[in-house]
Design an enzyme around this catalytic site. Structure first.
Site, PDB file in Angstrom:
ATOM      1  N   THR A  86       0.822  -1.215   0.000  1.00  0.00           N
ATOM      2  CA  THR A  86       0.000   0.000   0.000  1.00  0.00           C
ATOM      3  C   THR A  86       0.852   1.260   0.000  1.00  0.00           C
ATOM      4  O   THR A  86       0.453   2.287  -0.546  1.00  0.00           O
ATOM      5  CB  THR A  86      -0.922  -0.014   1.233  1.00  0.00           C
ATOM      6  OG1 THR A  86      -1.851  -1.072   1.067  1.00  0.00           O
ATOM      7  CG2 THR A  86      -1.695   1.280   1.389  1.00  0.00           C
ATOM      8  N   TYR A  99      -8.241   0.241  -3.010  1.00  0.00           N
ATOM      9  CA  TYR A  99      -7.260   0.856  -3.917  1.00  0.00           C
ATOM     10  C   TYR A  99      -6.383  -0.262  -4.496  1.00  0.00           C
ATOM     11  O   TYR A  99      -6.544  -1.439  -4.163  1.00  0.00           O
ATOM     12  CB  TYR A  99      -6.393   1.857  -3.139  1.00  0.00           C
ATOM     13  CG  TYR A  99      -5.821   1.232  -1.890  1.00  0.00           C
ATOM     14  CD1 TYR A  99      -4.651   0.481  -1.941  1.00  0.00           C
ATOM     15  CD2 TYR A  99      -6.481   1.322  -0.661  1.00  0.00           C
ATOM     16  CE1 TYR A  99      -4.155  -0.143  -0.811  1.00  0.00           C
ATOM     17  CE2 TYR A  99      -5.988   0.703   0.472  1.00  0.00           C
ATOM     18  CZ  TYR A  99      -4.835  -0.034   0.383  1.00  0.00           C
ATOM     19  OH  TYR A  99      -4.348  -0.665   1.488  1.00  0.00           O
ATOM     20  N   THR A 144       1.642  -4.165   4.256  1.00  0.00           N
ATOM     21  CA  THR A 144       1.505  -4.411   5.700  1.00  0.00           C
ATOM     22  C   THR A 144       0.966  -5.807   6.030  1.00  0.00           C
ATOM     23  O   THR A 144       1.111  -6.267   7.153  1.00  0.00           O
ATOM     24  CB  THR A 144       0.583  -3.352   6.349  1.00  0.00           C
ATOM     25  OG1 THR A 144      -0.701  -3.429   5.732  1.00  0.00           O
ATOM     26  CG2 THR A 144       1.159  -1.967   6.218  1.00  0.00           C
ATOM     27  N   ASP A 145       0.334  -6.468   5.046  1.00  0.00           N
ATOM     28  CA  ASP A 145      -0.316  -7.749   5.362  1.00  0.00           C
ATOM     29  C   ASP A 145       0.657  -8.799   5.884  1.00  0.00           C
ATOM     30  O   ASP A 145       0.338  -9.543   6.820  1.00  0.00           O
ATOM     31  CB  ASP A 145      -1.049  -8.298   4.125  1.00  0.00           C
ATOM     32  CG  ASP A 145      -2.349  -7.555   3.862  1.00  0.00           C
ATOM     33  OD1 ASP A 145      -2.665  -6.614   4.607  1.00  0.00           O
ATOM     34  OD2 ASP A 145      -3.054  -7.922   2.898  1.00  0.00           O
ATOM     35  N   LYS A 191       0.219  -6.977  12.940  1.00  0.00           N
ATOM     36  CA  LYS A 191      -0.834  -6.106  12.415  1.00  0.00           C
ATOM     37  C   LYS A 191      -2.113  -6.444  13.175  1.00  0.00           C
ATOM     38  O   LYS A 191      -2.505  -7.612  13.232  1.00  0.00           O
ATOM     39  CB  LYS A 191      -1.002  -6.370  10.911  1.00  0.00           C
ATOM     40  CG  LYS A 191      -2.023  -5.482  10.236  1.00  0.00           C
ATOM     41  CD  LYS A 191      -2.016  -5.667   8.715  1.00  0.00           C
ATOM     42  CE  LYS A 191      -3.006  -4.715   8.072  1.00  0.00           C
ATOM     43  NZ  LYS A 191      -2.969  -4.768   6.603  1.00  0.00           N
ATOM     44  N   GLU A 232      -1.692 -28.578  27.225  1.00  0.00           N
ATOM     45  CA  GLU A 232      -2.912 -29.069  26.566  1.00  0.00           C
ATOM     46  C   GLU A 232      -2.675 -30.332  25.743  1.00  0.00           C
ATOM     47  O   GLU A 232      -3.606 -30.876  25.153  1.00  0.00           O
ATOM     48  CB  GLU A 232      -3.517 -27.967  25.698  1.00  0.00           C
ATOM     49  CG  GLU A 232      -4.108 -26.811  26.488  1.00  0.00           C
ATOM     50  CD  GLU A 232      -5.277 -27.245  27.378  1.00  0.00           C
ATOM     51  OE1 GLU A 232      -6.029 -28.155  26.980  1.00  0.00           O
ATOM     52  OE2 GLU A 232      -5.431 -26.682  28.483  1.00  0.00           O
TER      53      GLU A 232
HETATM   54  C1  SIN Z   1      -1.038  -3.002   2.763  1.00  0.00           C
HETATM   55  O1  SIN Z   1       0.085  -2.801   2.353  1.00  0.00           O
HETATM   56  O2  SIN Z   1      -1.501  -2.300   3.707  1.00  0.00           O
HETATM   57  C2  SIN Z   1      -1.966  -4.057   2.245  1.00  0.00           C
HETATM   58  C3  SIN Z   1      -1.528  -4.689   0.990  1.00  0.00           C
HETATM   59  C4  SIN Z   1      -0.228  -5.421   1.115  1.00  0.00           C
HETATM   60  O3  SIN Z   1       0.065  -5.988   2.150  1.00  0.00           O
HETATM   61  O4  SIN Z   1       0.516  -5.414   0.127  1.00  0.00           O
END
Ligand code: SIN
Length: 355
Positions: free
Chosen positions: A38, A52, A118-119, A191, A312
């Site tokens: 992103t 997007y 971020t993923d 995240k 467990e």
């Molecule tokens: C992001 O970057 O926030 C989502 C998409 C990705 O991880 O490439």
């Protein structure tokens, strides 16, 4: 009188030039490796904060968007990949890790910033934390909003990441993650929100510091081994062992587990409920998989806490490994790297209590 004025002028000019060149020399040399995400995304309108397209803008455009970078560092950009990070693979990690090691071995590179979606940013950060062979700073950075959005967070996050990568305080701290004016360690950051800009957190174990104004402030550092103290070496690797994650839920069955094993999984991360519990219906299949040679690591889907060995499940009897505090997605990374060295479950368990 006029001669004196000229002398003063020349003296002042020399002093300025010396001060300027000393200042210019002092700026750290930071490589920005761009991988997409992103932070390199664009949307249809300024209010498009979801829906997007990620990974559309090149590294030079990212750098040009933050002219302030030139005041704090000599930045050079390199486009390593251009992908959305949900499509990151083991092969991308090997390519990236090797490139980072080559660059950091060069005396004219002081630190590296990696722009990333971020993923899976936390996964790439942890992988690098285990395979980078340098004390020089490596900082991963992303954005929750594309550059075209109102209040895009990419430019300030990138500025902060470059600042951290060039700071003396970041040396030897392991791979770092910079978002939202905060500094996190690769092992424990995650995240936590699908879309808000404050998504990145290190719950319970705590973030490492802040960036404020022109400075990185550190308050904590990880006690787990990383980078130069890690035993993992990817320099001659072209692939990693197949390790997959089986998710625990009410009414769970063994279909996914058996499918992964049939597809050649050498290791399974069981992301169990609670303290890594295994459903009664699944336990015999998990035990059989171990007997047939698959390494089983019990992790938890909860997100926080130590997974109790022999809690467990009777791990000693079943010959299972437990993930300590690692999330299932990070346990997968450690197991893959561990299995490049050994299949001995005692050794693998030692690694889970070390990294
Ligand atoms: C992001 O970057 O926030 C989502 C998409 C990705 O991880 O490439």
């Amino acid at each position: 009188m006029q001669r004196n004025t000229a002398k003063h002028f020349l003296f002042a000019l020399f002093a300025f030039l010396i001060a300027f060149s000393v200042h210019a020399e002092k700026l750290p040399n930071i490589m920005i490796l761009a991988t997409g995400g992103t932070i390199a995304g664009s949307g249809a309108t300024s209010t498009t904060t979801v829906g997007y397209t990620a990974a559309t803008v090149g590294v030079q455009q990212l750098i040009n968007a933050v002219p302030e970078l030139a005041k704090i560092s000599n930045v050079t950009g390199e486009q390593v990949f251009q992908i959305a990070s949900e499509s990151m693979t083991n092969e991308h990690w090997l390519t990236l890790g090797k490139r980072v090691n080559v660059l950091l071995a060069q005396p004219n590179v002081d630190g590296i910033v990696i722009t990333h979606g971020t993923d899976t940013l936390e996964e790439t950060a942890y992988f690098l934390n285990l395979v980078v062979k340098s004390r020089k700073p490596v900082v991963l950075v992303g954005a929750m909003r594309p550059g075209t959005a109102l209040s895009a967070d990419g430019p300030i996050n990138l500025y902060n990441a470059v600042l951290i990568a060039g700071s003396q305080e970041a040396i030897g701290k392991g791979v770092l993650v910079a978002l939202g004016d905060q500094i996190h360690g690769a092992r424990d950051v995650t995240k936590t929100n699908t879309s808000t800009p404050d998504s990145f957190k290190t719950p319970e174990l705590g973030m490492l510091g802040y960036v404020q104004g022109p400075k990185a402030f550190f308050y904590h550092s990880t006690t787990r081994k990383h980078t130069v103290d890690s035993e993992f070496d990817i320099s001659n690797l072209s692939a990693l062992p197949q390790v997959d994650i089986v998710y625990g839920y009410a009414n769970m069955n063994s279909v996914a587990l058996n499918a992964f094993i049939a597809a050649g999984a050498k290791g399974i991360i069981h992301a169990g409920t609670g303290d890594g519990s295994v459903a009664a219906k699944v336990k015999p299949d998990l035990a059989a998989a171990r007997k047939n040679g698959t390494v089983i690591v019990r992790a938890s889907r909860v997100g926080n806490g130590i997974l109790a060995r022999n809690g467990e499940a009777n791990d000693d009897e079943l010959d299972f490994v437990v993930a300590d505090t690692l999330s299932p997605q990070k346990a997968r990374i450690l197991l893959m790297l561990g299995m490049t060295k050994t299949s001995n479950t005692k050794e693998l368990q030692r690694m889970f209590y070390t990294y």
